[in-house]
Design a protein around this motif. Structure first.
Motif, PDB file in Angstrom:
ATOM      1  N   MET A   1       1.247  14.045   9.089  1.00  0.00           N
ATOM      2  CA  MET A   1       0.237  14.216   8.080  1.00  0.00           C
ATOM      3  C   MET A   1       0.558  13.321   6.896  1.00  0.00           C
ATOM      4  SD  MET A   1      -0.959  17.985   7.091  1.00  0.00           S
ATOM      5  CE  MET A   1      -1.283  18.783   8.635  1.00  0.00           C
ATOM      6  N   LYS A   2      -0.421  12.657   6.352  1.00  0.00           N
ATOM      7  CA  LYS A   2      -0.188  11.804   5.181  1.00  0.00           C
ATOM      8  C   LYS A   2      -0.516  12.568   3.921  1.00  0.00           C
ATOM      9  CE  LYS A   2      -0.525   7.248   6.904  1.00  0.00           C
ATOM     10  NZ  LYS A   2      -0.700   5.899   6.558  1.00  0.00           N
ATOM     11  N   TYR A   3       0.348  12.463   2.963  1.00  0.00           N
ATOM     12  CA  TYR A   3       0.143  13.052   1.653  1.00  0.00           C
ATOM     13  C   TYR A   3       0.210  11.929   0.632  1.00  0.00           C
ATOM     14  CZ  TYR A   3       1.082  17.754   3.361  1.00  0.00           C
ATOM     15  OH  TYR A   3       1.035  18.942   4.001  1.00  0.00           O
ATOM     16  N   ARG A   4      -0.679  11.952  -0.333  1.00  0.00           N
ATOM     17  CA  ARG A   4      -0.498  11.069  -1.482  1.00  0.00           C
ATOM     18  C   ARG A   4       0.690  11.587  -2.268  1.00  0.00           C
ATOM     19  NH1 ARG A   4      -5.535  10.683  -4.915  1.00  0.00           N
ATOM     20  NH2 ARG A   4      -4.070   9.944  -6.448  1.00  0.00           N
TER      21      ARG A   4
ATOM     22  N   THR B   1     -11.267  23.503   2.615  1.00  0.00           N
ATOM     23  CA  THR B   1     -10.982  22.083   2.748  1.00  0.00           C
ATOM     24  C   THR B   1     -10.654  21.450   1.405  1.00  0.00           C
ATOM     25  OG1 THR B   1     -12.484  21.973   4.627  1.00  0.00           O
ATOM     26  CG2 THR B   1     -11.890  19.887   3.604  1.00  0.00           C
ATOM     27  N   GLU B   2     -11.457  21.731   0.395  1.00  0.00           N
ATOM     28  CA  GLU B   2     -11.247  21.141  -0.920  1.00  0.00           C
ATOM     29  C   GLU B   2      -9.887  21.546  -1.493  1.00  0.00           C
ATOM     30  OE1 GLU B   2     -13.475  20.675  -5.246  1.00  0.00           O
ATOM     31  OE2 GLU B   2     -14.231  22.139  -3.811  1.00  0.00           O
TER      32      GLU B   2
ATOM     33  N   LEU C   1      -4.802  26.303  -8.163  1.00  0.00           N
ATOM     34  CA  LEU C   1      -4.152  25.020  -7.889  1.00  0.00           C
ATOM     35  C   LEU C   1      -4.255  24.075  -9.083  1.00  0.00           C
ATOM     36  CD1 LEU C   1      -5.308  24.442  -4.213  1.00  0.00           C
ATOM     37  CD2 LEU C   1      -2.945  24.814  -4.980  1.00  0.00           C
ATOM     38  N   ARG C   2      -5.423  24.015  -9.693  1.00  0.00           N
ATOM     39  CA  ARG C   2      -5.601  23.138 -10.854  1.00  0.00           C
ATOM     40  C   ARG C   2      -4.736  23.599 -12.028  1.00  0.00           C
ATOM     41  NH1 ARG C   2     -11.859  22.486  -9.512  1.00  0.00           N
ATOM     42  NH2 ARG C   2     -11.691  20.552  -8.328  1.00  0.00           N
ATOM     43  N   GLU C   3      -4.655  24.909 -12.242  1.00  0.00           N
ATOM     44  CA  GLU C   3      -3.787  25.441 -13.295  1.00  0.00           C
ATOM     45  C   GLU C   3      -2.326  25.121 -13.001  1.00  0.00           C
ATOM     46  OE1 GLU C   3      -4.513  29.642 -13.543  1.00  0.00           O
ATOM     47  OE2 GLU C   3      -6.472  29.387 -14.488  1.00  0.00           O
ATOM     48  N   ALA C   4      -1.941  25.231 -11.728  1.00  0.00           N
ATOM     49  CA  ALA C   4      -0.556  24.954 -11.335  1.00  0.00           C
ATOM     50  C   ALA C   4      -0.211  23.494 -11.581  1.00  0.00           C
ATOM     51  CB  ALA C   4      -0.353  25.314  -9.863  1.00  0.00           C
ATOM     52  N   LYS C   5      -1.105  22.603 -11.235  1.00  0.00           N
ATOM     53  CA  LYS C   5      -0.877  21.171 -11.461  1.00  0.00           C
ATOM     54  C   LYS C   5      -0.738  20.889 -12.955  1.00  0.00           C
ATOM     55  CE  LYS C   5      -0.688  16.801 -10.557  1.00  0.00           C
ATOM     56  NZ  LYS C   5       0.538  16.254 -10.048  1.00  0.00           N
ATOM     57  N   GLU C   6      -1.644  21.448 -13.748  1.00  0.00           N
ATOM     58  CA  GLU C   6      -1.610  21.247 -15.198  1.00  0.00           C
ATOM     59  C   GLU C   6      -0.323  21.809 -15.815  1.00  0.00           C
ATOM     60  OE1 GLU C   6      -4.179  22.831 -18.923  1.00  0.00           O
ATOM     61  OE2 GLU C   6      -5.323  21.847 -17.325  1.00  0.00           O
ATOM     62  N   ALA C   7       0.164  22.923 -15.268  1.00  0.00           N
ATOM     63  CA  ALA C   7       1.370  23.566 -15.792  1.00  0.00           C
ATOM     64  C   ALA C   7       2.649  22.823 -15.399  1.00  0.00           C
ATOM     65  CB  ALA C   7       1.448  25.014 -15.309  1.00  0.00           C
TER      66      ALA C   7
ATOM     67  N   ALA D   1      -4.376  20.117  -2.849  1.00  0.00           N
ATOM     68  CA  ALA D   1      -2.945  20.442  -2.855  1.00  0.00           C
ATOM     69  C   ALA D   1      -2.125  19.328  -2.227  1.00  0.00           C
ATOM     70  CB  ALA D   1      -2.704  21.766  -2.138  1.00  0.00           C
ATOM     71  N   LYS D   2      -2.575  18.790  -1.102  1.00  0.00           N
ATOM     72  CA  LYS D   2      -1.826  17.720  -0.437  1.00  0.00           C
ATOM     73  C   LYS D   2      -1.743  16.468  -1.300  1.00  0.00           C
ATOM     74  CE  LYS D   2      -3.900  17.331   3.499  1.00  0.00           C
ATOM     75  NZ  LYS D   2      -4.352  17.191   4.891  1.00  0.00           N
ATOM     76  N   GLN D   3      -2.756  16.213  -2.100  1.00  0.00           N
ATOM     77  CA  GLN D   3      -2.777  15.016  -2.938  1.00  0.00           C
ATOM     78  C   GLN D   3      -2.015  15.186  -4.246  1.00  0.00           C
ATOM     79  OE1 GLN D   3      -6.815  13.745  -3.513  1.00  0.00           O
ATOM     80  NE2 GLN D   3      -7.197  13.590  -1.331  1.00  0.00           N
ATOM     81  N   GLU D   4      -1.997  16.392  -4.784  1.00  0.00           N
ATOM     82  CA  GLU D   4      -1.504  16.576  -6.149  1.00  0.00           C
ATOM     83  C   GLU D   4      -0.112  17.180  -6.285  1.00  0.00           C
ATOM     84  OE1 GLU D   4      -2.970  15.278  -8.699  1.00  0.00           O
ATOM     85  OE2 GLU D   4      -4.717  14.631  -7.555  1.00  0.00           O
ATOM     86  N   PHE D   5       0.462  17.689  -5.200  1.00  0.00           N
ATOM     87  CA  PHE D   5       1.754  18.359  -5.310  1.00  0.00           C
ATOM     88  C   PHE D   5       2.811  17.657  -4.468  1.00  0.00           C
ATOM     89  CE2 PHE D   5      -1.365  21.531  -6.441  1.00  0.00           C
ATOM     90  CZ  PHE D   5      -0.812  22.092  -7.582  1.00  0.00           C
TER      91      PHE D   5
END
Length: 186
Positions: A1-4, A143-144, A102-108, A149-153
């Protein structure tokens, strides 16, 4: 699997490596934690408690949750965690809440998330999510959420694999992943 992945660098990562990375954190949190012993939000919190892992419940519904003889003070959102950059986040929420978490987790500043089974949208075929032809079970993400999550974490665990029949689950796959993390620091 590819992740950014973390810092948007393209790389290959397996779910096994993502799970191991998840357990390399110093602290843990459970979004969707519950005081109801029949709910997975409670069972997940109890799993961390039984292994003496430092865990913080995330739920806006109560000030604390009792597990065994331990009383865990809650925070109402991921942004209130004391040390988010050192915390891996288990998510056991409904799909419409998961993307917000997920968005809150990324921001935190959280770098590792584990999206529990039972959070996938039953109407979305797994082939759209993971490139397989199997049907998704109901779950905490759609899906979203999974793609985000795969792209941002740094590490995002979720999907239909794992050792149990429902997909990647801390209750089923956590001991093995945690053991790998303890045996080799990432």
């Amino acid at each position: 699997m590819k992740y950014r992945g973390h810092r948007h660098q393209e790389h290959e990562i397996t779910m096994e490596l993502a799970a191991k990375t998840f357990f390399s954190s110093r602290l843990y949190a459970v979004a969707g934690a519950s005081n109801d012993k029949s709910k997975f939000g409670y069972k997940l919190l109890a799993w961390y408690d039984a292994r003496h892992l430092p865990v913080q419940p995330v739920t806006p519904s109560r000030p604390s949750i009792q597990v065994s003889s331990n009383n865990y003070p809650t925070v109402s959102s991921v942004g209130e965690l004391e040390s988010p950059s050192e915390t891996s986040l288990s998510i056991v929420t409904q799909p419409h809440i998961t993307l917000k978490v997920l968005r809150e987790a990324k921001e935190a500043g959280i770098s590792c998330v584990w999206m529990q089974p039972g959070t996938l949208n039953r109407d979305i075929p797994l082939m759209e999510i993971l490139g397989t032809d199997e049907q998704a079970c109901s779950g905490s993400f759609d899906t979203e959420g999974l793609e985000y999550a795969k792209q941002e974490f740094k590490a995002a665990v979720g999907g239909n694999e794992g050792r149990g029949g429902e997909g990647w689950c801390v209750l089923v796959d956590g001991d093995e992943a945690s053991g790998r993390a303890k045996g080799e620091k990432l």
